[in-house]
Write an enzyme that holds these catalytic residues in place. Structure first.
Site, PDB file in Angstrom:
ATOM      1  N   HIS A  52     -13.016 -11.560 -15.562  1.00  0.00           N
ATOM      2  CA  HIS A  52     -12.196 -10.354 -15.507  1.00  0.00           C
ATOM      3  C   HIS A  52     -11.277 -10.216 -16.717  1.00  0.00           C
ATOM      4  O   HIS A  52     -10.733  -9.135 -16.950  1.00  0.00           O
ATOM      5  CB  HIS A  52     -11.349 -10.357 -14.229  1.00  0.00           C
ATOM      6  CG  HIS A  52     -12.159 -10.250 -12.978  1.00  0.00           C
ATOM      7  ND1 HIS A  52     -12.893  -9.125 -12.648  1.00  0.00           N
ATOM      8  CD2 HIS A  52     -12.362 -11.131 -11.963  1.00  0.00           C
ATOM      9  CE1 HIS A  52     -13.505  -9.311 -11.498  1.00  0.00           C
ATOM     10  NE2 HIS A  52     -13.200 -10.524 -11.053  1.00  0.00           N
ATOM     11  N   GLU A 154     -18.225 -16.116  -2.666  1.00  0.00           N
ATOM     12  CA  GLU A 154     -17.355 -14.958  -2.498  1.00  0.00           C
ATOM     13  C   GLU A 154     -17.967 -13.839  -1.673  1.00  0.00           C
ATOM     14  O   GLU A 154     -17.430 -12.739  -1.637  1.00  0.00           O
ATOM     15  CB  GLU A 154     -16.952 -14.370  -3.852  1.00  0.00           C
ATOM     16  CG  GLU A 154     -17.084 -15.274  -5.028  1.00  0.00           C
ATOM     17  CD  GLU A 154     -16.626 -14.644  -6.330  1.00  0.00           C
ATOM     18  OE1 GLU A 154     -15.469 -14.240  -6.432  1.00  0.00           O
ATOM     19  OE2 GLU A 154     -17.459 -14.580  -7.249  1.00  0.00           O
ATOM     20  N   ASP A 180     -12.658 -11.321  -3.088  1.00  0.00           N
ATOM     21  CA  ASP A 180     -14.023 -10.807  -2.952  1.00  0.00           C
ATOM     22  C   ASP A 180     -14.565 -11.050  -1.550  1.00  0.00           C
ATOM     23  O   ASP A 180     -15.301 -10.211  -1.012  1.00  0.00           O
ATOM     24  CB  ASP A 180     -14.940 -11.444  -4.003  1.00  0.00           C
ATOM     25  CG  ASP A 180     -14.800 -10.779  -5.363  1.00  0.00           C
ATOM     26  OD1 ASP A 180     -14.785  -9.546  -5.421  1.00  0.00           O
ATOM     27  OD2 ASP A 180     -14.707 -11.495  -6.370  1.00  0.00           O
TER      28      ASP A 180
END
Length: 241
Positions: A52, A154, A180
């Site tokens: 990210h 996740e 997530d």
């Protein structure tokens, strides 16, 4: 302090097999200074976030240098296609997101290890091999034994395949991503939802049964101690300012 004559810090696999809970820090801003500060603060590891975060390969390399100079173990959260590049610049560990199946886990391990264990391509001109000064058999052996492989669980699919994933040889830790997971389980953003918490608690128990270190995001000191008591041993926090 690890031996500075070896570019790669190889401590993490042994630490993950030990009894002590490790405190880490996600670093999503491409800043070597932040990594160095974490090292001086005494955390066990930092996670350079290349999933990210905006860091490119060159800024990641500088962050790894900062980790080496301050004695903190550098993990890189990386997408599967970039595993080779982040290892060649000196990452001590890879943390790969969205690993849903045992087949994916096997690919991740293979990409992280030199033959005959895996299929990692060899180039001793890399920073990881000391630009040729520390290449050869010793580099291969140190890298295969000392590079930690961490997969991220996740999704509901990954939870359903968890025992098969944990049985893959070469997995050092499994990290349960609560955010997530909250989306996949139908409770978007509710990381403290009972179903999400129960899934993580179940995952920790299964990881311990497979002798794989469980990891969970610890947003607060209370989270750290809560998950540590549940059996988690790989506990990164998130840097905020």
């Amino acid at each position: 302090m690890p031996n500075p004559m070896n570019v790669i810090d190889t401590r993490l696999p042994d630490l993950l097999r030990g009894p002590r809970a490790l405190l880490g820090m996600f670093v999503g801003i491409p800043s070597p200074s932040l990594v160095e500060m974490c090292g001086h603060a005494g955390v066990d590891f930092v996670i350079v976030d290349n999933e990210h975060g905006p860091a490119g390969i060159e800024s990641t390399e500088h962050m790894l240098r900062a980790a080496r100079s301050s004695g903190v173990i550098p993990v890189v959260r990386t997408l599967e296609p970039d595993i080779l590049r982040v290892l060649d610049i000196g990452a001590s560990a890879i943390q790969v997101p969205q690993v849903h199946t045992a087949e994916q886990a096997r690919r991740v391990v293979a990409a992280a290890k030199y033959p005959p264990v895996g299929i990692r391509g060899a180039a001793f001109s890399t920073r990881a091999a000391g630009f040729g000064f520390f290449g050869g058999d010793r580099h291969i052996a140190d890298s295969n034994a000392g590079t930690a492989v961490i997969v991220m669980t996740e999704t509901r699919e990954a939870l359903g395949n968890l025992d098969a994933i944990l049985a893959v040889p070469g997995i050092d830790a499994v990290f349960f991503g609560p955010n997530d997971l909250s989306f996949s389980l139908g409770h978007p953003g509710q990381m403290g939802h009972p179903e999400v918490v129960a899934a993580i608690e179940h995952g920790i128990a299964r990881a311990l049964a497979h002798n794989v270190a469980p990891g969970v995001l610890a947003l607060t000191p209370d989270d750290f101690h809560r998950w540590r008591k549940a059996g988690a041993r790989y506990l990164p926090m998130v840097m905020s300012g």
